[in-house]
Enzyme design. Sequence first.
Site, PDB file in Angstrom:
ATOM      1  N   HIS A 293      -1.997   5.400   6.456  1.00  0.00           N
ATOM      2  CA  HIS A 293      -0.706   4.995   6.995  1.00  0.00           C
ATOM      3  C   HIS A 293      -0.053   6.192   7.680  1.00  0.00           C
ATOM      4  O   HIS A 293       0.043   7.275   7.104  1.00  0.00           O
ATOM      5  CB  HIS A 293       0.209   4.495   5.872  1.00  0.00           C
ATOM      6  CG  HIS A 293      -0.233   3.208   5.267  1.00  0.00           C
ATOM      7  ND1 HIS A 293       0.028   2.872   3.949  1.00  0.00           N
ATOM      8  CD2 HIS A 293      -0.916   2.162   5.793  1.00  0.00           C
ATOM      9  CE1 HIS A 293      -0.474   1.674   3.697  1.00  0.00           C
ATOM     10  NE2 HIS A 293      -1.054   1.233   4.799  1.00  0.00           N
ATOM     11  N   TYR A 469       0.297   9.779   3.418  1.00  0.00           N
ATOM     12  CA  TYR A 469      -0.525  10.200   2.286  1.00  0.00           C
ATOM     13  C   TYR A 469      -1.119   9.003   1.555  1.00  0.00           C
ATOM     14  O   TYR A 469      -1.161   8.975   0.331  1.00  0.00           O
ATOM     15  CB  TYR A 469       0.269  11.108   1.331  1.00  0.00           C
ATOM     16  CG  TYR A 469       1.334  11.905   2.029  1.00  0.00           C
ATOM     17  CD1 TYR A 469       1.000  12.776   3.076  1.00  0.00           C
ATOM     18  CD2 TYR A 469       2.670  11.784   1.692  1.00  0.00           C
ATOM     19  CE1 TYR A 469       1.977  13.488   3.754  1.00  0.00           C
ATOM     20  CE2 TYR A 469       3.653  12.489   2.374  1.00  0.00           C
ATOM     21  CZ  TYR A 469       3.294  13.335   3.407  1.00  0.00           C
ATOM     22  OH  TYR A 469       4.275  14.029   4.076  1.00  0.00           O
ATOM     23  N   HIS A 470      -1.611   8.019   2.324  1.00  0.00           N
ATOM     24  CA  HIS A 470      -2.248   6.833   1.753  1.00  0.00           C
ATOM     25  C   HIS A 470      -3.672   6.659   2.293  1.00  0.00           C
ATOM     26  O   HIS A 470      -4.052   5.552   2.682  1.00  0.00           O
ATOM     27  CB  HIS A 470      -1.436   5.577   2.087  1.00  0.00           C
ATOM     28  CG  HIS A 470      -0.061   5.562   1.515  1.00  0.00           C
ATOM     29  ND1 HIS A 470       0.946   4.744   2.009  1.00  0.00           N
ATOM     30  CD2 HIS A 470       0.506   6.254   0.492  1.00  0.00           C
ATOM     31  CE1 HIS A 470       2.048   4.934   1.311  1.00  0.00           C
ATOM     32  NE2 HIS A 470       1.816   5.857   0.393  1.00  0.00           N
ATOM     33  N   PRO A 471      -4.486   7.702   2.337  1.00  0.00           N
ATOM     34  CA  PRO A 471      -5.828   7.545   2.910  1.00  0.00           C
ATOM     35  C   PRO A 471      -6.745   6.744   1.985  1.00  0.00           C
ATOM     36  O   PRO A 471      -6.687   6.872   0.762  1.00  0.00           O
ATOM     37  CB  PRO A 471      -6.318   8.984   3.066  1.00  0.00           C
ATOM     38  CG  PRO A 471      -5.598   9.740   1.985  1.00  0.00           C
ATOM     39  CD  PRO A 471      -4.249   9.098   1.884  1.00  0.00           C
TER      40      PRO A 471
END
Length: 535
Positions: A293, A469-471
Amino acid sequence: MNEYDYIIVGAGSAGCVLANRLSENPSNRVLLLEAGPEDKSIWMKIPAGATRVFAPGPTNWGYFTEPERHLRNRRVYWPRGRTLGGSSSINGMVYLRGHPEDYNEWARLGNTGWGWDDVMPYFKLSENQQHGESAMHGATGPLAVSDPAIDDEGSRLFIQSSVNAGLPFRRDLNDGVQEGVGRAQVTVRNGKRSSTSAAFLHPVRHRKNLHVVVEALVERVNVEGKRAKGVDYTKGGQRHTATARCEVILAGGVINSPQLLMLSGIGPAKHLQELGIQVQHDLCGVGANLQDHLYVYYIAECDKSISLNHQLAGARMYFQALKYFINRSGYLNIGAVQATAFPRVGLNADRPDVEISFRPMSLSISKKGAILLDKFPGINASCSLLRPRARGTIRLASPNPRDPARIHANYLDNAEDLHVMREGMRWIRKVFETRPLADFIQREVTPGALIKSDGEWENYIRDEAQSVYHPVGTCSMGADAKAVVDANLRVHGIAGLRVVDASVMPRVTSCNTNAPTIMIGEKGAAMILADQKAR
């Protein structure tokens, strides 16, 4: 002492869940290996302390992408937890499950058992819901899920203006009807962060069959004849080998799990051969399918009465700290987000395609990850692109396990992603110009009122966008040629080896990814135990 039934690599959001569930049976010997230190920092306990562990340090891997071609060749900061609890020990504590179609799409991609109705029991299994048990929530699990402790005026104004702009109010953003605006719950209880280490691991560390080793860097999975037999790891400068009678389970996350697979000779053969790594199994999807994201900020200067900037700076911060330590009250209870909106902004969007996160303060994040509050009274909202079309890769920099992997996120490589982000920012501006919130706004600081045309918005986004920080996705589950694990999270072609973390998501969820990752830990543990019972 070096032989176990299960070896878990990574004590993060999924790893702590696995350690708890697999060690419930006292006959199972479980080894949990974590590269980072214990989660002892006070800043990991205080909700507002997330800002103190956000920058690179002993408990944060502090990764950066390679120069991103579509973001002016900027290197984008990727914080990742490097401690017990992993990223759940340093994140913003937002608890969101996403849209039912996220999981139904996983199932349609060939992952039987991963639809919304299939995963819901595992969300509930973890949950200790503040409002008690219901059809959509659990109340007996280890993970504290609560309403935000701070009920501030700015968030109430944002919610009301969003409603006045046409978005329905939602009391529960996790009940499967995502579109709307409300207050997202957080993994906090009684003023303390409920990380997976606090919720799942520390209460069971007394179990004699559970062995937890911190500051242990796993260098490779040992494979013999297409079967994982154990791992090599270093601690305190010494190398150790541990063997697994049943399974090795990777829970290192979206960067470290594919990195370890490739270091062990499991991955794209050509890439491994270029680095001189002996190929154990050619699996082209390892490190591919990377999704994340992306977000960009909207900041407004406002009436001092609805901004917390002055309350969290200078001498007033000491007063807030005193209130917190006396009776867990005050603004140190605040999490990363106070209000959340899920509108539809893209062309022909059939469900929300951006997440708007409101905060009653304004701040800037330096290129090195430092968080600084603005000097003026301000508030901000961020627009996050929920279902990016861009796909990136994780690749090894070298055969040395200590060298960070190379992250190529490939953000905004297509017009559709840019369009959705642009329209999401315009939606924020519309809400900020809608009463009652508009009555408290003095000026638009960022991006600024002069930004109006499509091209101006797009330039601003390329200049300023950052990772949320949503990998996910680099060990994707499925049955196609690029899948890394099957629907039971077993690595294709290698027996006795699974991946159980956010890297197995074939598509990123339409929300923050911590709650879905904990669910994957729960469901993965249930699958492992079911296979053990069948054997």
